[in-house]
Scaffold this motif. Structure first.
Motif, mmCIF file in Angstrom:
data_model
loop_
_atom_site.group_PDB
_atom_site.id
_atom_site.type_symbol
_atom_site.label_atom_id
_atom_site.label_comp_id
_atom_site.label_asym_id
_atom_site.label_seq_id
_atom_site.Cartn_x
_atom_site.Cartn_y
_atom_site.Cartn_z
ATOM 1 N N ARG A 26 -20.010 26.290 43.395
ATOM 2 C CA ARG A 26 -19.126 27.413 43.693
ATOM 3 C C ARG A 26 -18.559 28.054 42.424
ATOM 4 N NH1 ARG A 26 -19.416 24.011 47.748
ATOM 5 N NH2 ARG A 26 -19.071 24.698 49.876
ATOM 6 N N GLY A 27 -18.924 27.544 41.259
ATOM 7 C CA GLY A 27 -18.435 28.116 40.007
ATOM 8 C C GLY A 27 -17.011 27.728 39.655
ATOM 9 N N VAL A 28 -16.503 26.667 40.266
ATOM 10 C CA VAL A 28 -15.114 26.246 40.046
ATOM 11 C C VAL A 28 -14.979 25.551 38.685
ATOM 12 C CG1 VAL A 28 -13.286 24.686 40.867
ATOM 13 C CG2 VAL A 28 -14.603 26.068 42.502
ATOM 14 N N THR A 29 -13.962 25.973 37.935
ATOM 15 C CA THR A 29 -13.657 25.354 36.643
ATOM 16 C C THR A 29 -12.209 24.863 36.560
ATOM 17 O OG1 THR A 29 -13.069 27.507 35.689
ATOM 18 C CG2 THR A 29 -15.367 26.756 35.404
ATOM 19 N N THR A 30 -11.378 25.291 37.509
ATOM 20 C CA THR A 30 -9.965 24.910 37.522
ATOM 21 C C THR A 30 -9.620 24.289 38.868
ATOM 22 O OG1 THR A 30 -9.380 26.698 36.010
ATOM 23 C CG2 THR A 30 -7.581 25.749 37.294
ATOM 24 N N LEU A 31 -8.898 23.156 38.826
ATOM 25 C CA LEU A 31 -8.447 22.497 40.049
ATOM 26 C C LEU A 31 -6.931 22.497 40.091
ATOM 27 C CD1 LEU A 31 -10.781 19.352 40.058
ATOM 28 C CD2 LEU A 31 -11.219 21.642 40.991
ATOM 29 N N VAL A 32 -6.393 22.843 41.256
ATOM 30 C CA VAL A 32 -4.965 22.752 41.527
ATOM 31 C C VAL A 32 -4.802 21.569 42.470
ATOM 32 C CG1 VAL A 32 -2.966 23.919 42.514
ATOM 33 C CG2 VAL A 32 -4.661 25.232 41.207
ATOM 34 N N ASP A 50 -10.226 22.282 34.149
ATOM 35 C CA ASP A 50 -8.842 22.581 33.807
ATOM 36 C C ASP A 50 -8.000 22.173 35.005
ATOM 37 O OD1 ASP A 50 -9.433 23.781 31.291
ATOM 38 O OD2 ASP A 50 -10.021 25.627 32.334
ATOM 39 N N LEU A 51 -6.830 21.592 34.754
ATOM 40 C CA LEU A 51 -6.031 21.024 35.838
ATOM 41 C C LEU A 51 -4.639 21.628 35.915
ATOM 42 C CD1 LEU A 51 -6.967 17.267 35.307
ATOM 43 C CD2 LEU A 51 -8.056 18.937 36.821
ATOM 44 N N VAL A 52 -4.209 21.840 37.161
ATOM 45 C CA VAL A 52 -2.856 22.292 37.474
ATOM 46 C C VAL A 52 -2.325 21.349 38.545
ATOM 47 C CG1 VAL A 52 -1.446 24.179 38.403
ATOM 48 C CG2 VAL A 52 -3.455 24.697 36.952
ATOM 49 N N PHE A 53 -1.118 20.850 38.340
ATOM 50 C CA PHE A 53 -0.495 19.908 39.271
ATOM 51 C C PHE A 53 0.720 20.571 39.905
ATOM 52 C CE2 PHE A 53 -2.499 17.601 35.830
ATOM 53 C CZ PHE A 53 -3.258 16.660 36.506
#
Length: 180
Positions: free
Chosen positions: A110-116, A139-142
């Motif tokens: 799906r082209g995802v590079t950032t996870l929340v 890349d991560l977001v919490f």
């Protein structure tokens, strides 16, 4: 002189970002969690999921199943009302959501590079999933109020010490998408 800008500079691209919610199952949400109840975590997670779906960004719902048992314990399905058509449901058999689940491949397709990230427990399922994701280059977001743990000390250690080393810690209100 203007006042300093205290707004977090978080602008997510919905085409490259996925919401990953860990272990939001009735049997987990119903446990005595701190610093917020499972119901409060679920409410924050549902708010995030609505925003992601509206933006056209993927929502990934991870739940655990025990290996080697004929039947899973009651409450092992996702919390009622959490899943929607089009969401990815991932079943894990370890603490984290990547090992042996195909999650990385499905995100990359799906082209995802950032996870929340959000879910329970902060220092177990969420942190284990985050560490594997960091190792894989995401890349991560919490989202702090979208998670909780079994003790305040465990939650705080993850949110204040570990997560800032892996990514960015924000509140639900800080999660915004760039205009497409």
């Amino acid at each position: 002189m203007t006042a300093p800008d205290t707004e977090p500079r978080l602008a997510l691209d919905p085409a490259r970002t996925a919401l990953v919610l860990v272990d939001l199952m009735d049997r987990m949400v119903g446990l005595p969690l701190v610093p917020r109840t499972g119901t409060d975590v679920l409410g924050a997670a549902e708010q995030l999921a609505r925003a992601f779906r509206t933006a056209g960004a993927p929502v990934v719902l991870i739940r655990v199943e025990r290996s080697g048992v004929a039947e899973q314990p009651p409450g092992s399905g996702l919390a009622a009302g959490l899943a929607a058509d089009g969401d990815l449901e991932i079943v894990k058999r370890t603490i984290g959501g990547f090992q042996g689940t195909g999650l990385d491949e499905r995100l990359r397709e799906r082209g995802v590079t950032t996870l929340v990230l959000g879910g329970v427990a902060t220092n177990l399922g969420v942190e284990s999933t985050a560490r594997a994701a960091a190792d894989l280059g995401y890349d991560l977001v919490f989202v702090e109020e979208a998670m909780s743990a079994f003790t305040a000390a465990e939650h705080e250690a993850s949110v204040r010490l570990d997560f800032p080393r892996l990514g960015t810690v924000v509140r639900v209100a800080d999660v915004r998408f760039v205009a497409g």
